[in-house]
Design a protein around this motif. Structure first.
Motif, mmCIF file in Angstrom:
data_model
loop_
_atom_site.group_PDB
_atom_site.id
_atom_site.type_symbol
_atom_site.label_atom_id
_atom_site.label_comp_id
_atom_site.label_asym_id
_atom_site.label_seq_id
_atom_site.Cartn_x
_atom_site.Cartn_y
_atom_site.Cartn_z
ATOM 1 N N VAL A 283 34.017 -46.459 -18.157
ATOM 2 C CA VAL A 283 34.236 -45.336 -17.250
ATOM 3 C C VAL A 283 35.519 -44.605 -17.624
ATOM 4 O O VAL A 283 36.582 -45.214 -17.735
ATOM 5 C CB VAL A 283 34.321 -45.826 -15.791
ATOM 6 N N ILE A 284 35.403 -43.299 -17.845
ATOM 7 C CA ILE A 284 36.545 -42.446 -18.137
ATOM 8 C C ILE A 284 36.541 -41.290 -17.139
ATOM 9 O O ILE A 284 35.621 -40.478 -17.118
ATOM 10 C CB ILE A 284 36.494 -41.883 -19.575
ATOM 11 N N ASN A 285 37.558 -41.260 -16.303
ATOM 12 C CA ASN A 285 37.712 -40.156 -15.349
ATOM 13 C C ASN A 285 36.459 -39.965 -14.495
ATOM 14 O O ASN A 285 36.051 -38.845 -14.195
ATOM 15 C CB ASN A 285 38.041 -38.858 -16.100
ATOM 16 N N SER A 460 35.829 -52.560 -8.590
ATOM 17 C CA SER A 460 34.853 -52.657 -9.678
ATOM 18 C C SER A 460 33.665 -51.746 -9.405
ATOM 19 O O SER A 460 33.330 -51.448 -8.254
ATOM 20 C CB SER A 460 34.362 -54.106 -9.829
ATOM 21 N N GLU A 461 33.005 -51.317 -10.482
ATOM 22 C CA GLU A 461 31.866 -50.416 -10.334
ATOM 23 C C GLU A 461 30.656 -51.156 -9.770
ATOM 24 O O GLU A 461 30.414 -52.310 -10.100
ATOM 25 C CB GLU A 461 31.484 -49.794 -11.682
ATOM 26 N N LEU A 462 29.887 -50.479 -8.941
ATOM 27 C CA LEU A 462 28.664 -51.049 -8.385
ATOM 28 C C LEU A 462 27.444 -50.229 -8.762
ATOM 29 O O LEU A 462 26.530 -50.726 -9.399
ATOM 30 C CB LEU A 462 28.772 -51.173 -6.862
ATOM 31 N N THR A 471 32.167 -47.362 -6.763
ATOM 32 C CA THR A 471 32.713 -48.707 -6.727
ATOM 33 C C THR A 471 32.199 -49.464 -5.502
ATOM 34 O O THR A 471 31.610 -48.877 -4.581
ATOM 35 C CB THR A 471 34.247 -48.670 -6.687
ATOM 36 N N HIS A 472 32.452 -50.776 -5.483
ATOM 37 C CA HIS A 472 32.087 -51.580 -4.320
ATOM 38 C C HIS A 472 32.731 -51.014 -3.061
ATOM 39 O O HIS A 472 32.093 -50.928 -2.004
ATOM 40 C CB HIS A 472 32.538 -53.027 -4.532
ATOM 41 N N ALA A 473 34.007 -50.648 -3.154
ATOM 42 C CA ALA A 473 34.712 -50.140 -1.982
ATOM 43 C C ALA A 473 34.102 -48.825 -1.502
ATOM 44 O O ALA A 473 33.951 -48.609 -0.287
ATOM 45 C CB ALA A 473 36.193 -49.957 -2.300
ATOM 46 N N SER A 672 26.735 -57.866 -10.540
ATOM 47 C CA SER A 672 26.458 -56.990 -11.672
ATOM 48 C C SER A 672 26.461 -55.532 -11.217
ATOM 49 O O SER A 672 26.343 -55.229 -10.027
ATOM 50 C CB SER A 672 25.098 -57.327 -12.279
ATOM 51 N N ARG A 673 26.595 -54.645 -12.175
ATOM 52 C CA ARG A 673 26.479 -53.215 -11.873
ATOM 53 C C ARG A 673 24.996 -52.854 -11.793
ATOM 54 O O ARG A 673 24.162 -53.400 -12.516
ATOM 55 C CB ARG A 673 27.165 -52.382 -12.952
ATOM 56 N N ILE A 674 24.664 -51.911 -10.919
ATOM 57 C CA ILE A 674 23.285 -51.465 -10.736
ATOM 58 C C ILE A 674 23.173 -50.034 -11.226
ATOM 59 O O ILE A 674 23.806 -49.129 -10.680
ATOM 60 C CB ILE A 674 22.861 -51.544 -9.261
#
Length: 998
Positions: A283-285, A460-462, A471-473, A672-674
């Protein structure tokens, strides 16, 4: 030093002592010897919060190509101008190239420097490129040393190579885990890096300049000590020291800058633990990026003794950027020697100049470059201990060769062992222990699992969708906002709420929000009878998206609309605040949460979801408790070995068990990321797999056929996919997927409609097998069963007999929890006081204990010659070359049915390619009398929203009419053209159909 008479030359000794003292004093006072050299002239042409852009030799016109040099984060930008004549900028300038340097400064002295992350550096480089391209009107060559080269790769991918003529890197690792410094095992380093990256103290920690210098020196302590001893021994000889003094001072003092904590954490997480330089999906920007999007030529300099940018790690760029021409140039030096020193002055920078001029049509291909060869992961290794000793000690290397080989063998053994332990124990055991401890009163639900992940890994990314990252948040905040909106709309805990939405982040958020509220999600399929499903689920409210609003409004008098954007641009017809409510217009901050609201109240025994299946042609509700959900989610996550290093590509619809349980559920358990997609398209699939860094693909039925069998399908053979997981894949498609993705395996699941049995072909080595029960799920047995008379078979003891190997039987699942038993439960089946749930599905077990699905009891075709099972027939026909989809069905009354198979051909297959010989060979394992009576080629086989091929239309037609694309089976099991003449001769109403066909 002696005189002519053999006595010591006292004058010479005194002179040496004096010279040593003078030079030593100068070193102590000023940090080094005064060399008299001057840095190359430069001007700051742009000042930005993140960088200052230097243009070297500013008073001379820029008529040649431009090169932008990027330093690593912990090294000063002066690394490209360490020595006056052999410095990078000077050599490049002498060869007609204009050098530019991106100077990030030192974070500890820059405003906001300690908050910088990796993405900030990439965006800054991209901005600098835009400035130079705009000013000069031509593309630039982007070069970087060590991590600066990693930045260069990432920037080129971020920009899709726009404005970049070529990339040049010096000791820059891409496949970081392929070879780590000091021979450290990846199996230990990756989990350790993830652990550190997740700790908040790391983000608040920063590496000072002296720490960076010390760490670099400790990578080769032998060379460091030898250099210092050599300097002291020559301290009297100023002339001998001066040529290397600038380089020494740079390494010992001037060349190091601080490193910010967020950048350290992001490096550890994205590019060490997850190795996303090679797998993609970093992930960039806020944008998802993959090195596969680099298309410009690449030149990578490789140090044979480089222990930081090890050769195997550097050469990972070949696999990571398949659409780029990649060259390499090799030097017998360490990491620093690639850019500074005599070898760099004689090899690196002249070759770089030749490369730039060659691509600018001003020169010939450099002699010291070659096309980079492909090195598979795990082959080629890193810099051996003997190579490091050779580089550091020189003449004493031979003495240590044997010892180095022994140590390297030990390290390799440790790496294999640690990898096995990490993959099997660290992830799987805790999950299974937690699953085994669940009781009826245990608080567990989809939303509670997601809340736990947010608490531990909020940054973290979700979700990955349409090149966006959540992200999770961020997702957790959205879930809580939707909960407030649901409460404002009158939704209560325990209420059954329909969900009719496309597979998008908003749909997953709605399901999680209903779970957080304690309501029950009724997952609706747009291609089914929505009103009937709502009636069967005792539901009156539907949450939908704008796409499905019309369908939802026709099925319910109260519709809540969510997703599709918000604000003035959002236009939804029919919103009246009573029948149709636009939830995006509800301000969650204005909703007063009632005192009864408690987040995530769901217990294991509570109903969580209602899915739907079909039995005897009718819709049947499938209640799923939180425990059933947890069984599937934890079991699938363990079988697939999912972890936070995985990105799961979710293709099935949410209303299918594979979408809800074995995709959404398993990815949440695995952290894991979805990744979500807008549809099944071969070009989109290939692009998103690389851009998102997809490691696991979920599927249902024939879904992947639209990808791998499309003539347009092209994908990088070094893509990161390691696993396909789902259900219903035909044997032929299985083989085609394995051929297209030879490094991946297929994990086929099977779950009964009531969720009592969950099976998985974990090994993936038995075609069309559904394997065995997942660990900690209900044990199963195949009971002997009289299919014709619909009854279990009893043995001499009075208990039900277990089916023999190869004998078709009825699947029973042991009922261990009374609180989530939905179907028929039998007691005293195999032993006294046991309890087994009846599945209604037929299976056969092989000698190894693996199970094969034979179909539901009501789907067996009852011919005059005996019973025919549809799944084995369709699997066999699907394996024929050129065949795409297959369905089989019975026509006529039970006991006198004809078995008919319909199939379609792949897009590039010709109708004449299907021969009667192929048909007979494909069905050769079946007795002649139970092979299909008729086989027909059709233009299209319809499928459901989950891509399940449907035979209902063909079955409703009855017997097909004769034609050139239909065959009948004779009495010996051979197939012949089914013409009108043959049809007229056959007596379909006779007492023996098979005799008539003969």
């Amino acid at each position: 030093m002696v005189g002519l008479d053999g006595l010591p030359d006292l004058g010479g000794v005194v002179s040496r002592v004096v010279a040593t003292a003078q030079n030593g004093l100068e070193v102590l006072r000023f940090g080094g010897l005064e060399t008299g050299t001057e840095p190359a002239p430069f001007a700051i042409v742009e000042t930005h919060k993140m960088f200052r852009l230097r243009r070297y030799f500013p008073n001379e016109p820029s008529t040649g190509p431009n090169i932008v040099l990027v330093p690593p984060m912990m090294v000063s930008a002066n690394v490209y101008d360490v020595t006056e004549h052999n410095g990078a900028v000077s050599i490049l300038h002498r060869n007609g190239i204009t050098p530019w340097v991106v100077d990030f400064g030192s974070p500890d002295t820059e405003e906001g420097g300690m908050e910088r992350n990796l993405a900030d550096h990439v965006v800054a480089i991209s901005r600098a490129i835009d400035l130079i391209v705009e000013a000069t009107g031509r593309d630039i060559h982007l070069a970087g040393y060590s991590q600066g080269g990693m930045f260069a790769y990432q920037t080129a991918a971020y920009r899709r190579s726009k404005g970049i003529a070529s990339l040049i890197t010096f000791g820059s690792p891409v496949d970081v885990l392929a070879a780590l410094p000091l021979g450290l095992p990846a199996g230990l380093v990756a989990p350790a890096a993830e652990f550190l990256a997740e700790r908040s103290f790391v983000r608040n920690l920063w590496v000072r300049d002296w720490m960076a210098r010390t760490g670099f020196q400790l990578l080769d302590p032998v060379k460091t000590v030898r250099s210092r001893i050599d300097f002291l021994r020559r301290l009297h000889d100023r002339e001998a020291l001066l040529p290397r003094e600038d380089q020494r001072r740079f390494l010992e003092a001037d060349g190091w800058v601080a490193w910010s904590g967020p950048a350290i954490a992001e490096l550890l997480r994205q590019f060490v633990a997850h190795n996303r330089m090679v797998s993609g999906g970093f992930v960039i920007n806020g944008d998802l990026v993959s090195l596969t999007e680099i298309t410009c030529p690449i030149l990578a300099f490789v140090g044979e003794a480089d222990d930081i940018g090890q050769p195997a790690a550097v050469r990972g760029i070949v696999r990571a950027a398949p659409d780029a021409e990649v060259y390499e140039s090799t030097l017998p030096v360490g990491h620093f020697g690639l850019v500074v020193g005599s070898s760099a002055g004689q090899h690196t920078w002249p070759t770089t100049s030749d490369w730039v001029n060659w691509l600018s049509a001003n020169g010939t291909r450099p002699e010291l470059i070659s096309e980079m060869s492909l090195v598979e992961p795990g082959h080629g290794g890193g810099v051996s201990l003997s190579s490091r000793i050779t580089h550091g000690v020189g003449s004493v290397a031979d003495a240590g060769t044997a010892a180095s080989r022994e140590l390297l063998t030990l390290v390799n053994s440790l790496q294999r062992t640690s990898r096995a332990v990490a993959s099997e124990s660290v992830r799987t055991v805790p999950r299974l222990l937690r699953l085994g401890q669940i009781q009826s009163g245990t608080r567990i639900s989809l939303s509670k699992l997601m809340a736990e992940n947010t608490k531990k890994h909020g940054d973290s990314e979700l979700f990955l969708f349409e090149n966006r990252v959540l992200t999770h948040a961020q997702v957790d905040t959205r879930i809580n906002n939707v909960v407030a909106g649901l409460i404002d709309c009158g939704v209560r805990p325990g209420q059954h709420i329909g969900v009719l939405m496309d597979t998008r982040p908003s749909a997953l958020v709605v399901v999680a929000a209903l779970a957080r509220l304690g309501a029950v999600s009724v997952l609706l399929a747009a291609d089914a009878d929505v009103r009937e499903m709502m009636r069967l689920a005792d539901s009156s409210v539907i949450v939908t998206d704008p796409t499905n609003l019309d369908l939802a409004s026709a099925a319910s008098d109260r519709v809540l609309v969510l997703g599709g954007g918000s604000g003035d641009s959002r236009a939804i017809d029919g919103v009246d605040g009573r029948t149709i409510i636009d939830m995006e217009q509800i301000d969650p901050d204005e909703v007063d949460l009632p005192t009864w609201y408690r987040p995530d109240p769901g217990l294991a025994g509570d109903l969580a979801f209602i899915l739907f299946s079909r039995a005897r042609g009718k819709l049947v509700p499938w209640p799923v408790t939180n425990h059933r959900f947890a069984m599937s989610a934890f079991g699938a996550a363990s079988a697939a070995a999912l972890s936070d290093r995985d990105t799961v590509y979710c293709l099935p619809p949410l209303h299918h068990a594979s979408g809800l349980l074995t995709t959404l559920g398993a990815t949440v358990v695995g952290r894991s990321r979805i990744a979500l997609s807008n549809g099944i398209d071969p070009e989109t699939f290939a692009t998103e797999v690389q851009r998102y860094g997809v490691t696991v693909v979920s599927y249902t039925w024939s879904m992947l056929g639209d990808v791998v069998r499309d003539p347009r399908f092209r994908i990088n053979q070094h893509n990161p996919i390691r696993l396909f997981m789902g259900s219903g894949m035909s044997a032929g498609l299985w083989e085609d997927v394995c051929a297209s993705f030879p490094r991946a395996r297929i994990l086929e699941f099977f779950a009964t409609a009531d969720g009592s049995a969950i099976l998985a072909n974990v090994s993936g080595d038995k075609l069309s097998s559904v394997g065995r029960p997942l660990p900690e799920t209900n044990p199963v047995e195949v009971a002997a069963y009289d299919i014709a008379n619909d009854r279990l078979l009893i043995d001499d003891s009075g208990f039900v007999r277990r089916a023999e190997v190869g004998e078709p039987g009825l699947l029973l699942a042991k009922a261990r929890h009374k609180f989530d038993t939905n179907g028929t439960v039998l007691r005293d089946v195999f032993t006294s006081r046991d309890r087994w749930e009846v599945s209604g599905h037929l299976f056969v077990r092989d000698a190894d204990g693996d199970l094969y699905f034979l179909g539901a009891t009501d789907r067996v075709v009852r011919t005059e010659a005996g019973l025919a099972f549809i799944p084995p027939i369709t699997h066999a026909l699907s394996r024929m070359q050129g065949v795409d989809r297959v369905v089989a069905y019975g026509v006529g009354e039970p006991g006198h049915q004809l078995l008919v198979a319909a199939l379609t051909l792949c897009p590039d297959a010709k109708p004449e390619s299907l021969t009667v010989t192929q048909l007979r060979i494909a069905l050769g394992e079946f007795p002649a009398e139970i092979r299909p009576h008729l086989i027909r080629v059709v233009d299209e086989i319809p499928h459901s929203a989950s891509y399940r091929p449907l035979s209902t239309v063909f079955a409703a037609e009855g017997l097909p009419k004769p034609g050139p694309r239909i065959w009948y089976r004779d009495e010996e099991g051979r197939y012949r053209r089914y013409t009108k003449t043959i049809a007229d001769k056959l007596d379909w109403s006779g007492s023996s159909v098979d005799d008539a066909l003969g």
